[in-house]
Scaffold this motif. Structure first.
Motif, mmCIF file in Angstrom:
data_model
loop_
_atom_site.group_PDB
_atom_site.id
_atom_site.type_symbol
_atom_site.label_atom_id
_atom_site.label_comp_id
_atom_site.label_asym_id
_atom_site.label_seq_id
_atom_site.Cartn_x
_atom_site.Cartn_y
_atom_site.Cartn_z
ATOM 1 N N THR A 149 50.809 27.435 36.673
ATOM 2 C CA THR A 149 51.146 26.261 36.297
ATOM 3 C C THR A 149 52.680 26.324 36.287
ATOM 4 O OG1 THR A 149 51.293 27.163 34.006
ATOM 5 C CG2 THR A 149 49.394 25.859 34.683
ATOM 6 N N TYR A 150 53.298 27.544 36.235
ATOM 7 C CA TYR A 150 55.004 27.186 36.498
ATOM 8 C C TYR A 150 55.280 27.195 37.722
ATOM 9 C CZ TYR A 150 59.628 29.292 36.300
ATOM 10 O OH TYR A 150 60.899 29.570 36.416
ATOM 11 N N GLY A 151 55.055 27.709 38.774
ATOM 12 C CA GLY A 151 55.235 27.432 39.987
ATOM 13 C C GLY A 151 55.043 25.894 40.568
ATOM 14 N N PRO A 152 53.614 25.623 40.438
ATOM 15 C CA PRO A 152 53.652 24.041 40.540
ATOM 16 C C PRO A 152 54.760 23.153 39.800
ATOM 17 C CG PRO A 152 51.433 25.060 40.592
ATOM 18 C CD PRO A 152 52.380 26.131 39.915
ATOM 19 N N ALA A 153 54.845 23.650 38.593
ATOM 20 C CA ALA A 153 55.808 22.594 37.964
ATOM 21 C C ALA A 153 57.254 22.557 38.599
ATOM 22 C CB ALA A 153 56.191 23.004 36.401
ATOM 23 N N LYS A 154 57.747 23.673 38.902
ATOM 24 C CA LYS A 154 58.813 24.008 39.617
ATOM 25 C C LYS A 154 58.874 23.349 41.152
ATOM 26 C CE LYS A 154 61.578 26.042 36.776
ATOM 27 N NZ LYS A 154 63.069 25.612 35.978
ATOM 28 N N ALA A 155 57.702 23.339 41.803
ATOM 29 C CA ALA A 155 57.582 22.735 42.973
ATOM 30 C C ALA A 155 57.856 21.215 43.020
ATOM 31 C CB ALA A 155 56.184 23.030 43.590
ATOM 32 N N ALA A 156 57.094 20.544 41.632
ATOM 33 C CA ALA A 156 57.410 19.086 41.272
ATOM 34 C C ALA A 156 58.986 18.773 41.166
ATOM 35 C CB ALA A 156 56.552 18.824 40.119
ATOM 36 N N LEU A 157 59.572 19.782 40.348
ATOM 37 C CA LEU A 157 61.170 19.639 40.335
ATOM 38 C C LEU A 157 61.678 19.730 41.814
ATOM 39 C CD1 LEU A 157 63.126 19.209 38.240
ATOM 40 C CD2 LEU A 157 63.337 21.915 38.001
ATOM 41 N N ARG A 158 61.320 20.243 42.525
ATOM 42 C CA ARG A 158 62.003 20.502 43.860
ATOM 43 C C ARG A 158 61.596 19.281 44.524
ATOM 44 N NH1 ARG A 158 64.393 19.726 47.468
ATOM 45 N NH2 ARG A 158 64.692 20.854 49.344
ATOM 46 N N SER A 159 60.533 18.475 44.517
ATOM 47 C CA SER A 159 60.285 17.274 45.053
ATOM 48 C C SER A 159 61.089 16.211 44.395
ATOM 49 C CB SER A 159 58.823 16.952 44.943
ATOM 50 O OG SER A 159 58.615 15.684 45.515
ATOM 51 N N PHE A 160 61.259 16.384 43.061
ATOM 52 C CA PHE A 160 62.225 15.490 42.383
ATOM 53 C C PHE A 160 63.557 15.466 42.925
ATOM 54 C CE2 PHE A 160 59.474 15.808 38.146
ATOM 55 C CZ PHE A 160 58.503 14.641 38.681
ATOM 56 N N ALA A 161 64.073 16.646 43.305
ATOM 57 C CA ALA A 161 65.385 16.781 43.613
ATOM 58 C C ALA A 161 65.783 15.812 45.052
ATOM 59 C CB ALA A 161 65.769 18.342 44.082
#
Length: 248
Positions: A149-161
């Motif tokens: 769950t942590y990795g995909p949440a941070k991947a979403a944040l990367r996409s937000f960037a």
């Protein structure tokens, strides 16, 4: 003149580790800084360490209500500001079969939802030519067991960037991400009451890093300030600070 004289900065998740190190560098350079945190003990410790020149505010990075209150506080303290460093976040390492809905929601609320709405609410106060830096993680590019769950949440944040960078281009605001690998913030010692277990985990993680060591909070802070103030032709990018782990 001090390097950051006249700059005003908001650091969400700035009472310890990487956020605190960044706040110290900014204050040493003459900036005005507001940092947020949740724990009363951490807030008091940060205020003592940063001194009276820093504003230390209680704010839960997962709460949209708190984010609204924070935006009002920033408006009152700074009117406008130059850098938003969205650094709050943590991992709850959990094997796939043990992930609950509560853990899933916690990871996405803190590491993706909260940061998104923080940028939404605070971007109107950022000066033209200002910057947003988001803290992602190498877990967003590497398949790490226990980080379902942590990795995909941070991947979403990367996409937000990327998306937020495009959205804020007309206002001349750059958005980038810093991507830490294992950083010596003291979190292992907090997570493991057994010193031997903490040392074993540290050795294991260090062994996977090409540079064979943990990074420091100061190394992250330098990367954040580079993205914020020096990388003036860079937006939507991710800067790995991970000893080569995600690249080699």
């Amino acid at each position: 003149m001090e390097r950051y004289q006249g700059k005003k900065v908001v650091i969400i998740g700035g009472t310890s580790g990487m956020g605190l190190a960044t706040a110290k560098m900014l204050l040493d350079g003459g900036a005005r800084v507001l940092v947020t945190g949740r724990s009363q003990a951490a807030l008091e410790s940060a205020q003592k360490e940063l001194g009276n020149n820093a504003i230390v505010a209680s704010s839960d990075a997962r709460s949209l209500t708190d984010i609204d209150v924070l935006a009002s506080r920033v408006k009152a303290e700074f009117d406008t500001f130059d850098l938003l460093f969205v650094n709050a976040g943590f991992s709850i390492p959990t094997p796939l079969e043990s992930v609950t809905e509560a853990i899933y929601d916690e990871m996405f609320n803190l590491n993706a939802k909260g940061p998104f709405f923080a940028v939404q609410k605070l971007a109107p106060l950022i000066n033209r030519g200002g910057s947003v830096v988001l803290t992602t993680s190498i877990a967003n590019v590497k398949g790490m067991p226990g980080q379902a769950t942590y990795g995909p949440a941070k991947a979403a944040l990367r996409s937000f960037a990327r998306v937020l960078a495009a959205e804020l281009l007309p206002r001349d605001i750059r958005v980038n991400a810093v991507t830490p690998g294992p950083i010596d913030t003291g979190i292992l010692e907090k997570a493991f009451s057994d010193k031997d277990a903490a040392a074993q985990m540290r050795g294991h993680a260090s062994g996977m890093v090409p540079m064979k060591r943990f990074g420091t909070s100061d190394e992250i802070a330098k990367a954040v300030l580079f993205l914020a103030f020096d990388a003036t032709f860079t937006t939507g990018a991710e800067l790995p600070v991970d000893g080569g782990w995600s690249q080699l």
